[in-house]
Motif scaffolding. Structure first.
Motif, mmCIF file in Angstrom:
data_model
loop_
_atom_site.group_PDB
_atom_site.id
_atom_site.type_symbol
_atom_site.label_atom_id
_atom_site.label_comp_id
_atom_site.label_asym_id
_atom_site.label_seq_id
_atom_site.Cartn_x
_atom_site.Cartn_y
_atom_site.Cartn_z
ATOM 1 N N GLY A 40 29.351 93.497 24.631
ATOM 2 C CA GLY A 40 28.340 93.135 23.655
ATOM 3 C C GLY A 40 28.878 93.094 22.242
ATOM 4 O O GLY A 40 29.787 93.850 21.886
ATOM 5 N N THR A 41 28.292 92.220 21.439
ATOM 6 C CA THR A 41 28.697 92.109 20.035
ATOM 7 C C THR A 41 27.701 92.776 19.110
ATOM 8 O O THR A 41 28.007 93.026 17.943
ATOM 9 N N GLY A 42 26.486 93.033 19.632
ATOM 10 C CA GLY A 42 25.446 93.603 18.784
ATOM 11 C C GLY A 42 24.798 92.573 17.879
ATOM 12 O O GLY A 42 24.006 92.932 17.004
ATOM 13 N N LYS A 43 25.100 91.280 18.102
ATOM 14 C CA LYS A 43 24.573 90.222 17.238
ATOM 15 C C LYS A 43 24.022 89.080 18.079
ATOM 16 O O LYS A 43 24.605 88.707 19.094
ATOM 17 N N ILE A 44 22.902 88.517 17.623
ATOM 18 C CA ILE A 44 22.247 87.430 18.346
ATOM 19 C C ILE A 44 21.726 86.380 17.371
ATOM 20 O O ILE A 44 21.639 86.624 16.164
ATOM 21 N N ASN A 45 21.372 85.228 17.912
ATOM 22 C CA ASN A 45 20.579 84.217 17.208
ATOM 23 C C ASN A 45 19.272 84.054 17.957
ATOM 24 O O ASN A 45 19.255 84.055 19.196
ATOM 25 N N THR A 46 18.189 83.878 17.227
ATOM 26 C CA THR A 46 16.872 83.736 17.856
ATOM 27 C C THR A 46 16.157 82.453 17.468
ATOM 28 O O THR A 46 15.023 82.246 17.877
ATOM 29 N N LEU A 57 11.284 97.522 21.919
ATOM 30 C CA LEU A 57 10.259 98.520 22.225
ATOM 31 C C LEU A 57 9.762 99.235 20.973
ATOM 32 O O LEU A 57 8.617 99.687 20.929
ATOM 33 N N THR A 58 10.612 99.342 19.970
ATOM 34 C CA THR A 58 10.226 100.040 18.736
ATOM 35 C C THR A 58 10.204 99.086 17.535
ATOM 36 O O THR A 58 10.289 99.528 16.394
ATOM 37 N N THR A 59 10.073 97.790 17.817
ATOM 38 C CA THR A 59 9.996 96.794 16.750
ATOM 39 C C THR A 59 8.661 96.073 16.876
ATOM 40 O O THR A 59 8.526 95.137 17.669
ATOM 41 N N PRO A 60 7.650 96.485 16.130
ATOM 42 C CA PRO A 60 6.308 95.917 16.302
ATOM 43 C C PRO A 60 6.239 94.422 16.032
ATOM 44 O O PRO A 60 5.334 93.750 16.544
ATOM 45 N N GLU A 61 7.189 93.897 15.262
ATOM 46 C CA GLU A 61 7.184 92.456 14.978
ATOM 47 C C GLU A 61 7.380 91.616 16.242
ATOM 48 O O GLU A 61 7.094 90.410 16.240
ATOM 49 N N THR A 62 7.867 92.229 17.319
ATOM 50 C CA THR A 62 8.121 91.474 18.551
ATOM 51 C C THR A 62 6.904 91.408 19.470
ATOM 52 O O THR A 62 6.939 90.690 20.474
ATOM 53 N N ILE A 63 5.850 92.134 19.138
ATOM 54 C CA ILE A 63 4.669 92.153 20.006
ATOM 55 C C ILE A 63 3.973 90.797 19.985
ATOM 56 O O ILE A 63 3.801 90.180 18.935
ATOM 57 N N LEU A 81 15.351 90.810 15.432
ATOM 58 C CA LEU A 81 14.044 90.993 16.061
ATOM 59 C C LEU A 81 12.973 91.317 15.022
ATOM 60 O O LEU A 81 11.829 90.877 15.137
ATOM 61 N N ALA A 82 13.333 92.080 14.022
ATOM 62 C CA ALA A 82 12.358 92.467 12.992
ATOM 63 C C ALA A 82 11.948 91.281 12.130
ATOM 64 O O ALA A 82 10.886 91.319 11.482
#
Length: 212
Positions: free
Chosen positions: A159-165, A186-192, A209-210
Motif C-alpha cells: 500500500g501507498t496510503g494514497k488514493i484518487n477518488t 468508519l470514522t469519517t462522517p463525510e463518507t456517510i 475521504l474527508a
C-alpha cells in the motif's frame, strides 16, 4: 468502535480485520469455515461463523451490540454465476437486513469500480450485476448510514496510503489501501451516504475521504 467484518477471510477482509485491530477497534471476524479460525486466533481476534445462505434473522443474532458492519464477502466472479448471485447479491442484501434487525446503523460495503455503470462492466458481468443491485438496495431500500467503496483493479502491491477518488478513468489499487480506506471511512462522517470510487493516487486516504 465495535466492528463486525463479513468476509473476513478474504484477501481484503483479512487486511481490514488486522488494520481495525491495529487502530484500536474491537473487531470480530465473520468467517465461513471452521479452519479459517486459526489465522485470526494467532492475532488474538475473535471469530464468528457466518453463513450468508442463512435468513437475515439468523445473521442478525451475530450482529447484536455492534457499532458497524463491513461487508467484504464475495465470490469475485470465480465460483459460478449461481453462487455469485447468492453471495454477492442476496447475501449482501441479507447482511443489510440483518444489520437493521440488530440495530446496527453504520455499514461499509466493498464494491467494485463502475459497478453502477453497465457500459463499463468487464467480462465478469454476473459479478458486476450482483454488485449493482446490492449497492442499489443499500442506497434506496435501507436506512443504514452506508458508505460504498468502489476500488479499481485489486493488486497485492504494498500500500501507498494514497488514493484518487475523482476524475477516475480506471486503474488499480493495492488491497492494503482498500482496507485502509474501509477503516478510515468508519470514522469519517463525510463518507456517510456516499459512493466513493478509488484507485491509487496522490492524496492521503484520510484526507481524500474527508474531502468527499
Amino acid at each position: 468502535m465495535k466492528v463486525f467484518v463479513i468476509g473476513a477471510h478474504g484477501n481484503v477482509g483479512h487486511l481490514v480485520v488486522s488494520q481495525l485491530k491495529m487502530a484500536g477497534h474491537e473487531v470480530t471476524a465473520g468467517i465461513r469455515k471452521p479452519e479459517q479460525k486459526e489465522s485470526f486466533e494467532e492475532e488474538g481476534i475473535k471469530t464468528v461463523h457466518v453463513d450468508l445462505l442463512d435468513k437475515p434473522e439468523a445473521l442478525a443474532v451475530n450482529l447484536d451490540g455492534y457499532d458497524a458492519v463491513v461487508f467484504s464477502a464475495g465470490s469475485g466472479g470465480k465460483t459460478g454465476d449461481d453462487m455469485t448471485m447468492l453471495i454477492d447479491l442476496d447475501g449482501a442484501v441479507k447482511s443489510m437486513q440483518a444489520a437493521e434487525i440488530a440495530g446496527v446503523k453504520r455499514y461499509v460495503m466493498v464494491s467494485a469500480l463502475f459497478a453502477e455503470d453497465r457500459n463499463r462492466w468487464n467480462n465478469i458481468k454476473p459479478y458486476y450485476a450482483a454488485k449493482f443491485y446490492a449497492d442499489e438496495w443499500l442506497r434506496y431500500r435501507t436506512g443504514l448510514d452506508y458508505t460504498i467503496l468502489e476500488p479499481g483493479r485489486l493488486t497485492f502491491d504494498e500500500g501507498t496510503g494514497k488514493i484518487n477518488t475523482d476524475g477516475i478513468e480506471g486503474g488499480a489499487i493495492p488491497r492494503e489501501d482498500v482496507a485502509a480506506a474501509v477503516v478510515a471511512s468508519l470514522t469519517t462522517p463525510e463518507t456517510i451516504k456516499k459512493t466513493i470510487p478509488m484507485v491509487s493516487g496522490q492524496n492521503g486516504i484520510k484526507d481524500a475521504l474527508a474531502s468527499i
